[in-house]
Each structure stands twice: as structure tokens, then as C-alpha cells.
Design an enzyme around this catalytic site. Sequence first.
Site, mmCIF file in Angstrom:
data_model
loop_
_atom_site.group_PDB
_atom_site.id
_atom_site.type_symbol
_atom_site.label_atom_id
_atom_site.label_comp_id
_atom_site.label_asym_id
_atom_site.label_seq_id
_atom_site.Cartn_x
_atom_site.Cartn_y
_atom_site.Cartn_z
ATOM 1 N N GLU A 1 0.815 -1.229 -0.181
ATOM 2 C CA GLU A 1 0.018 -0.094 0.185
ATOM 3 C C GLU A 1 0.745 1.271 0.009
ATOM 4 O OE1 GLU A 1 -3.967 -1.155 2.415
ATOM 5 O OE2 GLU A 1 -2.193 -1.295 3.490
HETATM 6 C C1 ACM Z 1 -2.007 -5.239 4.120
HETATM 7 O O1 ACM Z 1 -3.071 -5.765 4.660
HETATM 8 N N1 ACM Z 1 -1.852 -3.993 4.058
HETATM 9 C C2 ACM Z 1 -0.735 -6.104 3.777
#
Ligand code: ACM
Length: 537
Positions: free
Chosen positions: A350
Amino acid sequence: MRYAAHLLVVLLLGAACGNGAVPPDTADAAADVASAFACPPGTVATMANLVPLPVASTPDGGQFCLPASAAIEVNPPTPELLAIGQYLAAQLRPATGFALEVRGTATPQPGNIHLAKAQGKWALGEEGYGLTIAADGVTLTAAQPAGLMRGIQTLRQLLPATIEAGTPQPGPWPLATGTIHDQPRFAWRGLMLDVARHFFAVADVKRLIDAAAYYKINRLHLHLTDDQGWRLVITSWPQLSALGGSTEVGGATGPLFYSQAEFADLVAYAAARYITVVPEIDMPGHSNAALASYAALNCDNTATALYTGTEVGFSSLCIDATPTTKFVGDVLGEVSKLTPGAWLHIGDDEAKSTSAADYASFVQALQPMVAATGKKLIGWADIGHATLTSGAISQHWNPYDPTSVQLAVQQHAQALLSPANRAYLDMKYDADTPLGQVWAGLVDEQQAYAWNPATEVPGVGEADIVGVEAALWTETIVTLADIEVMTFPRLAGLAEVGWSPVASNDWAGYRLRIAAHGPRLSAMGVGFYKSARIPWE
Ligand code: ACM
């Protein structure tokens, strides 16, 4: 007073299990030796409630009752095997009240539990074991010490649930006689705990390790850093923990971090249970705690404010900047020295505030840096969008994004499967679950159990998969009780997905087996979610 009561229990149990002297003048000495360990009439013992289900179990209809005189024999008597013997003794002593002397011997004596490191009649691998329960004693054989540790968990599960109690119980302590041979389907059966969103003390993590060990989990992945906190002292960058480790979600103030000595203690505690700690330093996103601690890690050379909310995707280290490169090298260097295990997890999920080009260049630069520490790189599946050098593990997490892990596997990475709709323990079980999130849907006990990793992501097959890992993110998880109710029983189901042959994955049967674990978890003092979907005993 306590000691006297204890002794009485021991004596009564010895009598109850028929552990009397063997008549010297009998015709069939062997039968009498066996009958010396016979159980009282009406005693029930079964091999039917094991989780994970073993590869093969063959009960022969008999019983062996562990006598008060039982010793735990280890062969060969190396310090490592003696320590495993002591671990077993420590599990069995509180409830039985037996002395359970641990000693080295190559010659099993009747009535004892014999632990042997040897190549038995089965090919057992790193973690496999063979267990033979005869009418006159128990023999557990494994090619490697880790296999003995896994077999010990099976032995615990074969005893009555009250064996897990912390105070003397009446017994008797029957085991169904027969044989079990067993080994895992996948090498990696992990549990991730996010200690960044909320911090958990060493004692809490140790309790979780103990309960995870019961289900043959062999990796503890600690998510040590995120926007909300940095949880491990880095000597060369002390503000990371001193400032970055002072807050958590909701704003509580610290110190909320592990000293290096505490971390080493945690690693050793896990290692004694043959669980490898996999430390994660999440970069270049999920990095606000570091950005708040050191201005130089920000492209505008201005430290951010500490963050106690639950948004994701807003932070990024300044890519290709000298301080960032030094920071990454120093941190990875210190963390790798604290970690005997083979892996360093570098996050990389992310990174929404890092450009695609910067992200690719960052992952590119990280790979030789991790290699320089002597460790293997593991990252979240997103790393598939960068060019990967060989040997990486890509951890699939987002069920709406199969592409990232597919790209990684196409570059010869191995896949670790933690699809959030199966393996994220922070997802609610059902609409009634007070804690947790729902972005990947509800994850009830069946959803966590009834799946095959080898058919979960198109293009990612059995040979690409290193294993499965359950993950507990802690935005909504504050206490050990919160951890336990979200982790159990789902971790047991995921552990079985990782351990047992795919052909034995059967929800109807599993549901009954795990139901028998309710009293076991309760006796251990481990909380669990008591949904009506499981007919808890
Ligand atoms: C995640 O759940 N961002 C690895």
C-alpha cells in the site's frame, strides 16, 4: 499443605492407573507389564480430535494410562533434546502432579514417554514425526528436533482436555494405543501479529506463541513498524522507538516498544517452540512513525506529526535520498543481527504515496541490501510490481488483487498465502462480532478452514506456495483477550490448511474435531469465539 495435597493426588492417580508392582513369577511378563498401565474401567480415549489432522492415524482399540511413575526419556541426550523433554514435562506436570523426570537413555523402560531423534520407518522430513502408543508406553520419533516438538503437540491433544489445566486434576491420563505418522503439507505455517497499531507486551506475545504452538504454527511474523508506531529499539536511530514508539491507535502514550533484549527474549522463547520470528519493517509506506522521528527521512526535511488514527497510504520515505538509504541499511543490519531466522520482511504494501517509479526503484535497491544481511527477502505481494531477484517470498493479502502475487510468481518468487477473506483474523467472524473489520467480508470458521491454497489464486500452484499465514491487524484489537477471541478458533483451521493433506479438508469433520478443543483452550485459559456454528463441547 500444597505439597501434601499434591502428593496425595499423585498416589491416588498411581493407584487409579493400576501402576502396581509386576508379579515376578508370572508366565507372560510382557502382558503383565502392559496391564500395569491399564486404565480404570470406563476410561475413554480417542485419536479422533486432533487439529491439525495427521497424515495417518491408526488406533488399535487399546489404551495406555500414563502412570505417576512415568519418566520422559530422550535419545540422544543432547542439550537440545533434553530441553524438548523438559518442555513436555512442563506441559504435563501441572495437571498430572507427576514428577516426570527427564533423562537420557537409549533403552525405553515400560511406562515412559520416549523421545528419539532418529530416522524411523517413515520419511518424516524437517517437522514430521512418528508416534507409537503401546500398552506399555509411548515412543515419539522424529528426524529433527522440530518434529519432536510437533509430535509433542499431538501427544498433548491425545490426552484428556484437563491435561491443559494449571493445577492438579484427578486424571486418569489415558492415551488411545496405535500409531500416527505425520508431516506438514507446507513448510510455512505462520501467524502475523501487528504490534504497531496497538502494542503488546512480551508476556502477551509469549502466551500467543504458546497457544499457536499447540496447532503446530512455525512462524511468528511481527509487524513491528507502521504509521502509528515503531516498536523495536534501533541503537543507531534511537528516536525511532523513543519518539516513534510513544503512541498507538487511540493515542495512548508509551513507552510502547521492545528493547533489543526483550526482542531477543521473545525470539528465544519462540525458538524453544521451534517457531521462527520473522520481523517486518514496513517501508516505504506505512512509515509515519519513522517520518515523525527523523526529519531527514522526509523529502521536505520536516518531521511529520505522530499519528494515532487508522487511515492507510499517506506516508512515504523519501526515495533515493542518502539518509533513507543509510536508515534502511542501519535498520536492516540491526534487525538481522537480532534475528537468527532466515527472513527479513520489508513490507512494501500500500505504498500509495510513493510514485510507481520510486516504488520500483526502492524495491530494486532493497534486494541487495537484504541479501547483504544474509537473510531472504519477504514482502507483501505488491513487490511483484518491481523487478524481483531470485529467492523472494511474496505474501498475497488482497483478495481483490491476484495480479501482484501472480507477477511475483512469474518472476520466480515463492508465494505465501494470507488472502484477507480467509486468513485475516481482524475480519469479523459474523455480523455479531464486536471487534474487527469487514473490508474483505466476514470470515467465519468455515471460510478460514474450507479452502485449498493451491487453487486460491489462478497461476499460483502448489509448487509456487511456501505456505499460509494468518494475520491479525490490530486497529481494533487492544488487549490479549481481544487477540485471543479473534485468533481462536480460526488459527486452528488455518493451521490445518497449512499442515494436513488437501484430501482431508472436510468442514463437517473439522467442525466436530475443533468443538472438542473448546475445553482444551478453556483449560489453557485461552479465550476463543464461541459461535453457534461449532457444537462446542
Ligand atoms: C496489508 O493488509 N496492507 C498487507
